[in-house]
Write an enzyme that holds these catalytic residues in place. Structure first.
Site, PDB file in Angstrom:
ATOM      1  N   SER A 114      -0.629   5.629   9.270  1.00  0.00           N
ATOM      2  CA  SER A 114       0.583   5.830   8.798  1.00  0.00           C
ATOM      3  C   SER A 114       0.697   7.069   7.551  1.00  0.00           C
ATOM      4  O   SER A 114       1.663   7.409   7.236  1.00  0.00           O
ATOM      5  CB  SER A 114       1.214   4.395   7.994  1.00  0.00           C
ATOM      6  OG  SER A 114       0.533   4.079   6.914  1.00  0.00           O
TER       7      SER A 114
ATOM      8  N   LYS B  68       0.183   4.480   0.367  1.00  0.00           N
ATOM      9  CA  LYS B  68       1.698   5.022   0.511  1.00  0.00           C
ATOM     10  C   LYS B  68       2.055   6.071  -0.552  1.00  0.00           C
ATOM     11  O   LYS B  68       1.325   5.797  -1.779  1.00  0.00           O
ATOM     12  CB  LYS B  68       2.940   4.021   0.749  1.00  0.00           C
ATOM     13  CG  LYS B  68       2.674   3.069   1.767  1.00  0.00           C
ATOM     14  CD  LYS B  68       2.764   3.542   3.089  1.00  0.00           C
ATOM     15  CE  LYS B  68       2.738   2.619   4.328  1.00  0.00           C
ATOM     16  NZ  LYS B  68       1.384   2.444   4.683  1.00  0.00           N
TER      17      LYS B  68
END
Length: 156
Positions: free
Chosen positions: A66, A103
């Site tokens: 991701s 993230k």
């Protein structure tokens, strides 16, 4: 389950003892090669370069895809500094409802969310009542380059 979760239960602290490697004073071009220059070789203390806060810095391994658009690949080692205050745009290790993830932090106008570095993954927006903790700021990644050649499809 969020992608790029943290592998393992315990972060590995960084040993701040000096790791000194040889370093050329001449840079290397990523474009067309040029004739070799006379170069001076010095020693570089890698821990001094990488670790700003030894007591608050640790290594942790990423898992998943991701964050590939930001240069974080599956199984990369992430150097994380817990002493730094996270700011908008920083890549962070965050804990949301007991689950860790890596993230990019979005923090603007009272809106906080965690952005993936891969367009195939949605942003993580904490819902009302959920607990989001910023565990630390990712300051460096360590990517094995031999593995990276396979990942980028070169030299096959």
């Amino acid at each position: 389950m969020h992608s790029n979760h943290i592998v393992g239960d315990v972060p590995v602290p960084v040993d701040a003892n000096a790791l000194s490697l040889l370093m050329s004073s001449v840079g290397v071009r990523a474009g067309f090669p040029s004739p070799a220059e006379d170069s001076k070789v010095d020693r570089l203390d890698v821990s001094e370069l990488l670790v700003q806060h030894p007591q608050a810095t640790f290594l942790i391994r990423a898992s998943g895809i991701s964050m590939v658009d930001l240069g974080i690949f599956d199984r990369d080692l992430l150097l994380v500094d817990r002493a730094l205050t996270a700011h908008h745009g920083d890549v962070v290790i965050a804990e949301l409802e007991g689950e860790f993830t890596v993230k990019q932090l979005y923090d603007r106008n009272g809106i906080v969310k965690l952005l993936a570095g891969n367009k195939s993954y949605p942003a993580i927006v904490p819902r009302e009542g959920e607990t989001l903790i910023i565990f630390g700021v990712v300051t460096w990644t360590l990517t094995p380059f031999r593995r990276a050649n396979v990942r980028f499809g070169r030299c096959q």
